[in-house]
Design an enzyme around this catalytic site. Structure first.
Site, PDB file in Angstrom:
ATOM      1  CB  ALA A 128       3.079   8.560  -8.821  1.00 26.69           C
TER       2      ALA A 128
ATOM      3  N   GLY B 198       4.997   3.933 -10.008  1.00 23.87           N
ATOM      4  CA  GLY B 198       5.716   4.178  -8.756  1.00 23.87           C
ATOM      5  C   GLY B 198       5.621   3.010  -7.788  1.00 23.87           C
TER       6      GLY B 198
ATOM      7  CD  GLU C 284       9.234   4.337 -10.969  1.00 22.89           C
ATOM      8  OE1 GLU C 284       8.221   4.931 -10.528  1.00 22.89           O
ATOM      9  OE2 GLU C 284      10.011   4.853 -11.788  1.00 22.89           O
TER      10      GLU C 284
ATOM     11  CD  GLU D 258       5.685   4.798 -14.889  1.00 28.33           C
ATOM     12  OE1 GLU D 258       5.706   3.779 -15.613  1.00 28.33           O
ATOM     13  OE2 GLU D 258       6.080   4.802 -13.705  1.00 28.33           O
TER      14      GLU D 258
HETATM   15  C1  HXC Z   1      -4.642   7.863  -8.300  1.00 31.60           C
HETATM   16  C2  HXC Z   1      -5.670   5.840  -8.518  1.00 31.60           C
HETATM   17  C3  HXC Z   1      -4.522   5.273  -9.099  1.00 31.60           C
HETATM   18  C4  HXC Z   1      -3.380   6.115  -9.239  1.00 31.60           C
HETATM   19  C5  HXC Z   1      -6.038   3.761  -9.020  1.00 31.60           C
HETATM   20  N1  HXC Z   1      -6.580   4.844  -8.496  1.00 31.60           N
HETATM   21  N2  HXC Z   1      -4.777   3.984  -9.398  1.00 31.60           N
HETATM   22  N3  HXC Z   1      -5.738   7.108  -8.127  1.00 31.60           N
HETATM   23  N4  HXC Z   1      -3.512   7.397  -8.842  1.00 31.60           N
HETATM   24  N5  HXC Z   1      -2.224   5.687  -9.736  1.00 31.60           N
HETATM   25  C6  HXC Z   1      -7.947   5.019  -7.982  1.00 31.60           C
HETATM   26  C7  HXC Z   1      -8.983   5.074  -9.101  1.00 31.60           C
HETATM   27  O1  HXC Z   1      -9.049   6.376  -9.641  1.00 31.60           O
HETATM   28  C8  HXC Z   1     -10.223   4.670  -8.360  1.00 31.60           C
HETATM   29  O2  HXC Z   1     -10.704   5.786  -7.627  1.00 31.60           O
HETATM   30  C9  HXC Z   1      -9.715   3.645  -7.359  1.00 31.60           C
HETATM   31  O3  HXC Z   1      -8.318   3.880  -7.220  1.00 31.60           O
HETATM   32  C10 HXC Z   1      -9.910   2.224  -7.852  1.00 31.60           C
HETATM   33  O4  HXC Z   1      -9.316   2.088  -9.139  1.00 31.60           O
HETATM   34  P1  HXC Z   1     -10.100   1.543 -10.418  1.00 31.60           P
HETATM   35  O5  HXC Z   1      -9.415   2.087 -11.607  1.00 31.60           O
HETATM   36  O6  HXC Z   1     -11.571   1.805 -10.296  1.00 31.60           O
HETATM   37  O7  HXC Z   1      -9.860  -0.019 -10.270  1.00 31.60           O
HETATM   38  P2  HXC Z   1      -9.758  -1.098 -11.437  1.00 31.60           P
HETATM   39  O8  HXC Z   1     -10.785  -0.840 -12.499  1.00 31.60           O
HETATM   40  O9  HXC Z   1      -9.764  -2.416 -10.755  1.00 31.60           O
HETATM   41  O10 HXC Z   1      -8.339  -0.870 -12.099  1.00 31.60           O
HETATM   42  C11 HXC Z   1      -7.162  -1.046 -11.330  1.00 31.60           C
HETATM   43  C12 HXC Z   1      -5.954  -0.457 -12.101  1.00 31.60           C
HETATM   44  C13 HXC Z   1      -6.297   0.989 -12.506  1.00 31.60           C
HETATM   45  C14 HXC Z   1      -5.667  -1.304 -13.339  1.00 31.60           C
HETATM   46  C15 HXC Z   1      -4.757  -0.537 -11.162  1.00 31.60           C
HETATM   47  O11 HXC Z   1      -6.723   1.699 -11.322  1.00 31.60           O
HETATM   48  C16 HXC Z   1      -5.143   1.720 -13.101  1.00 31.60           C
HETATM   49  O12 HXC Z   1      -4.787   1.549 -14.250  1.00 31.60           O
HETATM   50  N6  HXC Z   1      -4.538   2.629 -12.294  1.00 31.60           N
HETATM   51  C17 HXC Z   1      -3.465   3.487 -12.748  1.00 31.60           C
HETATM   52  C18 HXC Z   1      -2.184   2.694 -12.882  1.00 31.60           C
HETATM   53  C19 HXC Z   1      -1.069   3.562 -13.410  1.00 31.60           C
HETATM   54  O13 HXC Z   1      -1.125   4.125 -14.500  1.00 31.60           O
HETATM   55  N7  HXC Z   1       0.004   3.727 -12.606  1.00 31.60           N
HETATM   56  C20 HXC Z   1       1.145   4.540 -12.956  1.00 31.60           C
HETATM   57  C21 HXC Z   1       0.936   5.965 -12.496  1.00 31.60           C
HETATM   58  S1  HXC Z   1       2.228   7.026 -13.042  1.00 31.60           S
HETATM   59  P3  HXC Z   1     -12.271   6.179  -7.632  1.00 31.60           P
HETATM   60  O14 HXC Z   1     -12.295   7.424  -6.807  1.00 31.60           O
HETATM   61  O15 HXC Z   1     -12.659   6.358  -9.046  1.00 31.60           O
HETATM   62  O16 HXC Z   1     -12.918   4.989  -6.974  1.00 31.60           O
HETATM   63  C22 HXC Z   1       3.480   6.737 -11.964  1.00 31.60           C
HETATM   64  C23 HXC Z   1       4.692   7.603 -12.156  1.00 31.60           C
HETATM   65  C24 HXC Z   1       5.748   7.341 -11.104  1.00 31.60           C
HETATM   66  O17 HXC Z   1       3.400   5.917 -11.114  1.00 31.60           O
HETATM   67  C25 HXC Z   1       6.825   8.387 -11.141  1.00 31.60           C
HETATM   68  C26 HXC Z   1       6.406   9.727 -10.666  1.00 31.60           C
HETATM   69  C27 HXC Z   1       7.522  10.739 -10.655  1.00 31.60           C
END
Ligand code: HXC
Length: 260
Positions: free
Chosen positions: A66, A111, A114, A134
């Protein structure tokens, strides 16, 4: 169908839905959730579609979760609303009368994992990574991860992944039953298309009933599930496809199913 965040291509009975927000690794914000909800609502009614493939654009991510930037300022009521939107979408996909294959082309996190789990099957590219990270953000899975991961891979393994936030490789996902198969990244879409084409050639009513029997049956006790399966089996005999499928076998020819 035109969507800001999706590409949709329908050919030969198979719809390919691509989440197209590569700059944010296809992260799910409200607009993406709404687009997916509208797309699946339409595809499930589309008689030209027998099977759906869901994937992410680019080579790096299926869906990296998400949208964290969009979630960060939410209050409790808004966060619950966002989670409910996601739950409704996951249920829509899970109950879609046509099989849905996730072609996991990279990160499937939070997400994204999921969403992949709401699909019927998951084919993973070798570079795919699955996880529910998360807890790293101070929250829990909110689009059904606690429910579907435990049902798919068992309670102990689900707890380990959710409590540690660890990512697993495509091969590990395959080993624990989270992915159906692992293929080279360049073969991913062809593999998904081939599975979809195989399914699209079967009797669509039979495939739909089989999906219902499995999904609903898992939520019932064995006795009720058995009676439900027997009733659906009986209902197959009200279709032209059953007559044609069995006659084709007896005639030693290929069946031509019409979905009637
Ligand atoms: C918003 C995101 C994102 C996310 C990546 N990006 N994941 N933006 N939400 N979930 C964006 C980054 O900010 C970045 O934007 C661009 O995508 C590229 O990501 P990087 O981090 O620079 O890439 P990398 O270093 O290769 O790392 C990849 C990654 C990392 C390991 C996937 O991006 C990461 O850890 N992302 C978050 C993963 C996460 O925690 N997901 C769970 C979210 S909570 P810019 O603008 O800086 O280039 C969830 C809850 C669900 O899903 C339920 C809700 C009710």
């Amino acid at each position: 169908m035109n969507f800001t965040n999706l590409l949709i291509d329908v050919a030969d009975g198979v719809a390919l839905v691509t989440i197209n927000r590569p700059a944010a690794l296809n992260a799910l914000n409200i607009d993406v959730l709404n687009d997916l909800t509208a797309a699946f609502s339409s595809l499930q009614e589309n008689a030209a579609v027998a099977c759906v493939i869901l994937t992410g654009s680019g080579t790096k991510a299926f869906v990296a979760g998400a949208d964290i930037a969009a979630m960060q300022p939410l209050n409790a009521v808004e966060a619950a609303h966002f989670a409910r939107l996601g739950h409704a979408l996951m249920s829509l996909i899970e109950s879609c009368p046509k099989p849905v294959i996730a072609a996991v082309n990279g990160f499937a996190l939070g997400g994204g994992c999921e969403l992949a789990m709401a699909c019927d099957m998951r084919i993973a590219a070798e570079n795919a990574r699955f996880g529910q990270p998360e807890v790293n953000l101070g929250v829990i899975p909110g689009f059904g991860g606690t429910l579907r991961l435990s049902r798919l891979i068992g309670k102990g393994r689900a707890k380990e992944l959710i409590f540690t936030g660890d990512m697993v490789s495509a091969q590990e996902a395959f080993r624990i039953g989270l992915a159906n198969k692992v293929v080279a990244a360049e073969d991913l879409l062809a593999e998904a298309q081939s599975m979809a084409a195989k399914i699209a050639a079967k009797g669509p009513v039979a495939v739909r009933f089989a999906k219902e029997a499995i999904d609903s049956g898992l939520e019932m006790d064995l006795d009720r599930a058995g009676r439900f399966e027997a009733d659906l089996f009986g209902l197959c005999f009200a279709t032209e496809d059953q007559k044609e499928g069995m006659q084709a076998f007896l005639d030693k020819r290929q069946a031509k199913f019409t979905g009637r």
